[in-house]
Design an enzyme around this catalytic site. Sequence first.
Site, PDB file in Angstrom:
ATOM      1  N   ASN A   1       2.040  -2.626   5.193  1.00  0.00           N
ATOM      2  CA  ASN A   1       3.478  -2.428   5.270  1.00  0.00           C
ATOM      3  C   ASN A   1       3.937  -1.514   4.139  1.00  0.00           C
ATOM      4  O   ASN A   1       3.368  -1.494   3.050  1.00  0.00           O
ATOM      5  CB  ASN A   1       4.240  -3.753   5.279  1.00  0.00           C
ATOM      6  CG  ASN A   1       3.969  -4.656   4.091  1.00  0.00           C
ATOM      7  OD1 ASN A   1       2.827  -4.816   3.660  1.00  0.00           O
ATOM      8  ND2 ASN A   1       5.008  -5.279   3.568  1.00  0.00           N
TER       9      ASN A   1
ATOM     10  N   GLU B   1       7.552  -0.612   2.495  1.00  0.00           N
ATOM     11  CA  GLU B   1       8.972  -0.932   2.458  1.00  0.00           C
ATOM     12  C   GLU B   1       9.808   0.258   2.002  1.00  0.00           C
ATOM     13  O   GLU B   1       9.303   1.210   1.415  1.00  0.00           O
ATOM     14  CB  GLU B   1       9.224  -2.108   1.508  1.00  0.00           C
ATOM     15  CG  GLU B   1       8.690  -3.412   2.035  1.00  0.00           C
ATOM     16  CD  GLU B   1       8.993  -4.588   1.137  1.00  0.00           C
ATOM     17  OE1 GLU B   1       8.735  -5.709   1.580  1.00  0.00           O
ATOM     18  OE2 GLU B   1       9.482  -4.407  -0.001  1.00  0.00           O
TER      19      GLU B   1
ATOM     20  N   CYS C   1       6.019  -1.512   9.389  1.00  0.00           N
ATOM     21  CA  CYS C   1       5.145  -2.686   9.429  1.00  0.00           C
ATOM     22  C   CYS C   1       3.679  -2.248   9.439  1.00  0.00           C
ATOM     23  O   CYS C   1       3.346  -1.160   9.927  1.00  0.00           O
ATOM     24  CB  CYS C   1       5.424  -3.512  10.670  1.00  0.00           C
ATOM     25  SG  CYS C   1       7.088  -4.206  10.735  1.00  0.00           S
TER      26      CYS C   1
ATOM     27  N   GLU D   1       1.220  -3.195  11.247  1.00  0.00           N
ATOM     28  CA  GLU D   1       0.665  -2.988  12.575  1.00  0.00           C
ATOM     29  C   GLU D   1       0.954  -1.576  13.081  1.00  0.00           C
ATOM     30  O   GLU D   1       0.085  -0.894  13.616  1.00  0.00           O
ATOM     31  CB  GLU D   1       1.243  -4.004  13.577  1.00  0.00           C
ATOM     32  CG  GLU D   1       1.014  -5.443  13.196  1.00  0.00           C
ATOM     33  CD  GLU D   1       2.138  -6.063  12.381  1.00  0.00           C
ATOM     34  OE1 GLU D   1       2.534  -5.484  11.335  1.00  0.00           O
ATOM     35  OE2 GLU D   1       2.629  -7.139  12.783  1.00  0.00           O
TER      36      GLU D   1
ATOM     37  N   CYS E   1       6.465  -8.480  14.529  1.00  0.00           N
ATOM     38  CA  CYS E   1       7.870  -8.387  14.937  1.00  0.00           C
ATOM     39  C   CYS E   1       7.956  -7.817  16.359  1.00  0.00           C
ATOM     40  O   CYS E   1       6.966  -7.333  16.916  1.00  0.00           O
ATOM     41  CB  CYS E   1       8.649  -7.520  13.943  1.00  0.00           C
ATOM     42  SG  CYS E   1       8.321  -5.747  14.054  1.00  0.00           S
TER      43      CYS E   1
ATOM     44  N   CYS F   1       6.862  -4.109  16.687  1.00  0.00           N
ATOM     45  CA  CYS F   1       5.399  -3.951  16.676  1.00  0.00           C
ATOM     46  C   CYS F   1       4.792  -4.373  18.011  1.00  0.00           C
ATOM     47  O   CYS F   1       3.878  -3.726  18.521  1.00  0.00           O
ATOM     48  CB  CYS F   1       4.778  -4.749  15.534  1.00  0.00           C
ATOM     49  SG  CYS F   1       5.075  -4.016  13.920  1.00  0.00           S
TER      50      CYS F   1
END
Length: 128
Positions: free
Chosen positions: A42, A44, A53, A55, A86, A89
């Site tokens: 990830n 940010e 993310c 993924e 999420c 994703c």
Amino acid sequence: MDWNIMIERAWESREHAYAPYSSFAVGAAVESSDGGIFGGCNVENLSFGLTMCAERVAIASAIAAGGKSMRRVVVVADTRTPVSPCGACRQVMAEFGVQEILLCNRSEQILFRLDELLPRSSAGILDR
């Protein structure tokens, strides 16, 4: 391919997570249809909506290397229970054909098929 190789790659990728705001590091690994393994973490951003993310970073890495479809994904985090992808994703996984998702923490693994996490992912959308 052995899940353990993907799990190891996901934990290695997690070490590179950029999570200065949440301190919540996540790692992922995706297996492309040709057997390549690509890691992601990830990343940010102060504007949380711009956060990427793990993924999606792993899938983007596979695509940047020439992959067009993916088989499976591993997601790892140091959490009490394995963390789940999420919705964004999940939809990206559907776009690129991911069928299996293994969610892991340091002591537990849970395997899902994508249609369990995102039923009817393409129903009604462009009649796919």
